[in-house]
Design an enzyme around this catalytic site. Structure first.
Site, short mmCIF file in Angstrom:
data_model
loop_
_atom_site.label_atom_id
_atom_site.label_comp_id
_atom_site.label_asym_id
_atom_site.label_seq_id
_atom_site.Cartn_x
_atom_site.Cartn_y
_atom_site.Cartn_z
CG ASP A 157 -6.15 -12.64 10.12
OD1 ASP A 157 -6.16 -13.32 11.36
OD2 ASP A 157 -6.74 -12.63 9.29
CD GLU A 180 -4.04 -5.09 4.84
OE1 GLU A 180 -3.76 -5.07 6.18
OE2 GLU A 180 -5.61 -4.82 4.34
CE1 TYR A 222 -11.16 -8.13 4.53
CE2 TYR A 222 -9.14 -7.18 4.18
CZ TYR A 222 -9.88 -8.00 4.03
OH TYR A 222 -9.55 -9.10 3.68
CD GLU A 231 -5.71 -8.44 1.47
OE1 GLU A 231 -6.74 -8.58 3.16
OE2 GLU A 231 -4.51 -8.97 1.90
C1 GCB Z 1 -6.74 -8.13 5.85
C2 GCB Z 1 -4.62 -8.66 6.24
C3 GCB Z 1 -5.29 -10.27 5.66
C4 GCB Z 1 -6.45 -10.35 6.18
C5 GCB Z 1 -7.67 -9.89 5.96
C6 GCB Z 1 -8.41 -10.54 7.29
O1 GCB Z 1 -6.26 -7.04 5.33
O2 GCB Z 1 -3.99 -7.48 4.65
O3 GCB Z 1 -3.66 -10.53 5.63
O4 GCB Z 1 -6.50 -11.85 6.89
O5 GCB Z 1 -7.38 -8.53 6.34
O6 GCB Z 1 -9.49 -11.14 7.22
O7 GCB Z 1 -8.75 -9.43 8.27
#
Ligand code: GCB
Length: 558
Positions: free
Chosen positions: A149, A382, A435, A471
């Site tokens: 991403d 990941e 997330y 994250e």
């Molecule tokens: C993740 C990735 C990161 C992305 C992020 C997102 O898990 O490690 O590279 O930018 O999510 O914001 O989707």
């Protein structure tokens, strides 16, 4: 791997600045000076500088060319140092191939022979990603696809330097430190073709506090390097005809079931996943942006960051040493899938990818081994760590990494459900990206705290290894306010972070929190991305969003 420096014996000439540039076909060889070129800046990515979409999205090779003159001195070896290109490069001097690199994000260092009064340097860059590049990707229907991403920026991203060393010179220096009672033993390994090697240690005031040859040097009452007091010593290596000075710190790291320790004190990681990314510059290294970023990290009361998802510039690593940040150094193994779950045919990550993966770990460790700020290696972000081939692949990569790196090792996971992961056993510190409330149960702020708490507790009880949540974040458009909160508003971002913090605070084994992301950044275009990823606590221009004020107060007392 020593950075080029100037002194009585060594010179550095910068070739950064304006270059000639054009897209070229695969068969192009720069035997003649290129015609029909345009100007391009170095260091910088080309993508946000050019005005034509076809060039911005060009998939394939690009030529960078520059003529230069340097004073040619006798008994000197001339070398070329390119801080990094994205990705592969081939380098030609006056039309003759002199070497190249199979990957980006790390230095390319080549011998320059036969320099003339005026010289033409041509660098061919290839930005294509395949399953045998890192990061991986594939080209399908004329489009570059990739499973990470951040935008596939293309260019010469760090300085291009011509430098000289004497024929007999210091090739490399490795410094390791151990504290015993009132003393520190500094072990210095110098690779050189010189006969006499003298080493001395200078403290931060420039006073000599220890001397010796190769081997051990004792320093009395050493001042340790820490986030609060990032005290740096300098090792001065002198030979009959060369001299090199390298900064280092005296610090001890260890990990146990409960924590991560710096100089025997437990560390709580507060900080971010970041990106080398800025308007117009793309991934071009820029001192002004770097200094602003470190100023903001300090202002936030952060103490650490992860070089998501590739090695950052040497200039950034130097600043981390000086400012006292703990760095989790990551190689660009991001979004690796074996495609067991997909139908992409035979094309996949394989043994050839593993060879490159190990090579990049080795070169990164050679580059960063003397930085006190670098406290952990992350071998991937990941990967599909539940897919059948992942266990075997990472067993191989991590056992290799342990032969070239004596730091704790991690691998950052997203795989939902610990039981499915085939790699957790291999790491020293568990790093997970989560997330809840964003990609899982989007907009349900109520699920964030219970889901994360349950998972962290279960994880820790099962594996008994310290955990960093590397994250968690929510896309937020600056200036978008909403009461009651809705996703993409500044209110939602703050509430979302608070819910995550509540869970993290209640988990015994959790030793850190890295918010995703430090600043908004450019990504490939996609239906979830309006002008990139907006999870930054800062905007892409490096101004704070509302939550920055809450987080900095939290981290002040953490
Ligand atoms: C993740 C990735 C990161 C992305 C992020 C997102 O898990 O490690 O590279 O930018 O999510 O914001 O989707």
């Amino acid at each position: 791997m020593l950075y080029p420096i100037t002194n009585k014996y060594r010179d550095v000439y910068s070739l950064s600045g304006l270059w000639q540039f054009k897209a070229v076909d695969d068969g192009y060889i720069p035997s003649q000076k290129a015609t029909d070129t345009t100007f391009m800046a170095v260091p910088a990515s080309m993508n946000e500088i050019v005005t034509e979409r076809a060039i911005k999205e060009h998939i394939g090779k690009l030529l960078y060319e520059k003529t230069f003159s340097v004073p040619v001195r006798e008994n000197r070896i001339y070398r070329l140092r390119i801080g990094a290109t994205s990705h592969k490069c081939e380098v030609y001097l006056n039309g003759k191939y002199i070497g190249g690199s199979n990957y980006g994000f790390l230095p390319v260092d080549l011998l320059l022979e036969g320099l003339q009064e005026e010289n033409r340097l041509s660098i061919l860059i290839d930005n294509r990603l395949s399953f045998q590049t890192l990061p991986p990707g594939m080209i399908k229907d004329g489009q570059q696809l990739y499973n990470h991403d951040f935008y596939n920026f293309t260019g010469i991203h760090r300085d291009v330097l011509v430098y000289t060393v004497p024929e007999k010179h210091v090739e490399d220096i490795t410094v390791k430190t151990v504290v015993e009672g009132d003393y520190s033993q500094i072990s210095v390994k110098v690779s050189t073709n010189c006969e006499q090697v003298l080493c001395s240690v200078k403290d931060a005031d420039g006073d000599i506090v220890g001397r010796g040859g190769q081997g051990l040097i004792k320093v009395k009452n050493p001042k340790p390097w820490s986030c609060e007091t990032p005290y740096l010593y300098t090792i001065v290596v002198e030979t009959e005809c060369d001299k090199y000075e390298e900064k280092f710190g005296i610090r001890k790291i260890h990990v146990d079931e409960k924590g991560f320790y710096l100089n025997d004190k437990p560390v709580y990681f507060k900080g971010f996943g970041m990106h080398e990314d800025f308007n117009i510059l793309g991934k071009g290294n820029n001192t002004a942006v770097n200094v602003r970023d470190f100023g903001l990290l300090k202002w936030m009361n952060a103490n650490s960051f992860r070089t998501t998802h590739y090695p950052y510039s040497e200039e950034i690593m130097n600043l981390a040493d000086e400012y006292g940040f703990l760095v989790i150094d990551e190689v660009p193994a991001v979004g690796m899938h074996w495609w067991d779950d997909y139908n992409f045919g035979e094309d996949k990550v394989n043994a050839e990818t593993a060879v490159l993966h190990k090579e990049m770990i080795k070169v990164l460790m050679e580059r960063d081994k003397n930085h006190p700020s670098v406290v952990m290696l992350s071998v991937a972000n990941e990967p599909a760590s539940h897919e059948e081939n992942a266990g075997e692949y990472f067993k191989d990569v991590i056992s290799y990494a342990r032969t070239v790196c004596d730091l704790p090792i991690t691998l950052v996971e997203f795989t939902q459900f610990r039981e499915n992961s085939l790699v957790t056993d291999l790491v020293d510190v568990v790093c997970i990206n989560r997330y809840y409330g964003w990609y899982v149960n989007h907009a349900c702020i109520e699920v964030v705290y219970p889901s994360l708490k349950e998972e962290l507790t279960d994880y820790y009880n099962a594996v008994k290894k310290p955990i960093i949540v590397t994250e968690f974040g929510a896309d937020t458009i600056e200036g978008n306010h909403c009461l009651p909160s809705e996703t993409f508003s500044e209110e939602f971002q703050e509430e979302y972070l608070i819910e995550n913090f509540k869970a993290i605070d209640e988990c015994e084994g959790c030793i850190g929190e890295h918010i995703w992301n430090f600043a908004d950044f450019k990504t490939k275009e996609g239906i979830k991305r309006a002008r990139g990823n907006r999870k930054g606590v800062f905007t892409r221009e490096r101004q704070p969003k509302m939550c920055a004020h809450y987080v900095r107060r939290r981290w002040k007392n953490k």
